[in-house]
Enzyme design. Structure first.
Site, PDB file in Angstrom:
ATOM      1  CG  ASP A 206      -1.872   1.128   1.304  1.00 39.09           C
ATOM      2  OD1 ASP A 206      -2.755   1.180   0.439  1.00 39.09           O
ATOM      3  OD2 ASP A 206      -1.738   1.974   2.210  1.00 39.09           O
ATOM      4  CD  GLU A 243      -2.245   2.513  -3.471  1.00 40.07           C
ATOM      5  OE1 GLU A 243      -3.326   3.088  -3.692  1.00 40.07           O
ATOM      6  OE2 GLU A 243      -1.743   2.424  -2.335  1.00 40.07           O
TER       7      GLU A 243
END
Length: 509
Positions: A206, A243
């Site tokens: 993330d 990401e």
């Protein structure tokens, strides 16, 4: 040399927002046992890896603010449940990737609870702290919003403290400071625990581009060198997908240390093309991005998607147009890369922001009281009035579900489609912006893919060197069944062509 390694990379992946997928115990919240109960469904669909959104204890519904990296959110189950999920997935040839949230923690994490008590706490160095004068001197009291964070004022007060802490996404999510060697060792322990002690197959990482704040942004790339070393020592074949929500040029350097990154530029380009109904020279742009990625890692994996849990659902992007929903899938699943389906895309789920409404419950049956149906949120977009549930779609050969299933099967069985490393892609130009065409060359069997993006039937003429491609492998245009008999394509339709079977091996393109 690429083929052997590529065979071990999952060809089709599936993102599960755990809270919304399937409820096993009647509390209205999706859980790990619910996912276990649907592994046969996912295997039958053709899924080879699942990415689970965060499963660690957290005060929020989405769980992106972690309290304990070693435990399972009680609403979702236990560590024993997760081990069963992992074993059951592996029995079916499905890899499991965890969402690893190490850009920030919750303010309720023990590290931060200790850090905020005193400047003398050993955990103070785990986070970013500055006085207002220091913040002003560096000119970092405000930031420009970005696609992944709308926060303008990222510095937050700690009552009774003359220093503020930095939290890019939300005051309840303080950013970690990886200048701390002690913190790095803690992260290494967490990675080793999940890879070695538990046995997960990899991580979705993330906020990978925000691992360091903007004033130290160059360190965000080098951090992943440290991280990949930990991975390599713990489990060399573990998969990492980052990401990096940014333009292609900013994404490319992350391939030095990550196996894959999500291709957000492609995601938004596909959405624009479906709305505007014309090509943006996307194949040429993809080829350029591949050349750039290859400079950093010749074995890069291009992780592609239509949308994810932070974007409005593709079904709503195309205004519930079923033909366009299918067209979106046809494009995604015939492009090179490692596709990620967002749960429910395969039944045409809908959703618009704010975020909870792009994460609504999966519709398994037409029973509004179905015990599997999660009920933590009252859905606004995906309801039994707007979306046919899976139980209705499975028996309908024209359904969105069967469209996905057929395409996934074709992708997994055709070498030209499932090649992931060294992406095989060339444009096929029809001089018509409503037509998107590309060539997938392969030594076994090359393919031509053509999509009509527009509202009108379009004529196309295959290039002379592709004239032998007359066998129809797949078509959403009823005019084309097994052999190409006319050079016309219906609105919002797709066709996949192979060389006629009577063509000799030296005649194949």
């Amino acid at each position: 040399m690429f083929a052997d390694k590529s065979a071990s990379i999952p060809k089709v992946c599936y993102e599960i927002f755990v809270r919304s997928f399937c409820d096993s115990n009647g509390d209205g919240i999706g859980d790990l046992n619910g996912i276990i109960s649907k592994l046969d469904y996912l295997a039958d669909l053709g899924i080879e890896a699942i990415w689970l959104t965060p499963i660690h204890p957290s005060p929020s519904y989405h769980k992106y603010d972690v309290i304990d990296y070693y435990a399972i959110e009680p609403e979702y189950g236990t560590l024993a449940d997760f081990k069963r999920l992992l074993a059951s997935a592996h029995e079916r040839g499905i890899a499991v990737y965890l969402d690893l949230i190490i850009n920030h923690t919750s303010t309720l994490h023990p590290w931060f609870k200790e850090a905020r008590k005193s400047k003398d706490s050993p955990y103070r160095q785990f986070y970013w702290w500055m006085t207002q004068d220091q913040i002003d001197h560096l000119g970092i009291s405000e930031r420009e919003t970005s696609d992944d964070s709308q926060v303008v004022y990222p510095w937050h007060e700690n009552p009774g403290d003359d220093e503020k802490y930095y939290g890019l996404f939300y005051k309840g999510m303080p950013d970690l400071n990886f200048h701390s060697e002690a913190l790095r060792e803690e992260i290494a322990k967490i990675v080793r625990f999940w890879l070695n002690d538990i046995g997960v197959d990899g991580f979705r990482l993330d906020a990978a581009r925000h691992i360091y704040p903007v004033w130290d942004s160059e360190d965000s790339i080098t951090f992943w060198q440290f991280f990949s070393k930990i991975i390599g020592e713990a489990k060399p074949n573990a998969f990492t997908v980052g990401e990096v929500w940014a333009d292609t040029e900013e994404v490319a350097p992350y391939f030095r240390n990550l196996n894959a990154t999500f291709h957000f530029d492609l995601s938004f380009a596909l959405q624009r093309m479906l709305i505007a109904q014309r090509d943006e020279q996307i194949i040429d742009k993809l080829q350029a991005s591949f050349k750039l990625f290859q400079q950093y890692n010749p074995l890069f994996v291009n992780a592609i998607m239509l949308t994810n849990h932070d974007q409005e659902r593709i079904g709503s992007v195309v205004d519930r147009n079923i033909k366009k929903i299918k067209l979106a899938a046809s494009i995604l699943l015939t492009l090179p890369g490692q596709p990620y389906l967002y749960y429910g895309e395969e039944i045409g789920m809908l959703g618009k922001k704010p975020d909870p409404y792009i994460r609504e419950p999966f519709l398994w049956t037409d029973d509004p009281d179905d015990p599997q149906l999660t009920s933590w949120i009252e859905p606004e977009f995906t309801t039994l009035k707007t979306v046919a549930p899976l139980s209705e779609q499975t028996g309908d050969p024209t359904s969105v579900f069967n469209h996905y299933k057929n395409l996934i099967h074709l992708r997994r069985t055709e070498p030209a489609l499932h090649q992931i490393l060294a992406p095989n892609l060339q444009p096929v130009h029809f001089h018509d912006e409503q037509l998107l065409g590309y060539f997938r060359p392969h030594v076994d069997r090359s393919l031509i893919v053509i999509h009509n993006l527009g509202d009108d039937e379009r004529e196309f003429q295959l290039p002379d060197d592709k004239s032998l491609f007359t066998e129809v492998l797949f078509s959403t245009d009823l005019l084309h069944e097994t052999t190409l008999t006319t050079n016309r394509l219906a609105p919002h339709s797709s066709i996949i062509l192979a060389p006629a079977r009577n063509v000799g091996p030296f005649d194949k393109q």
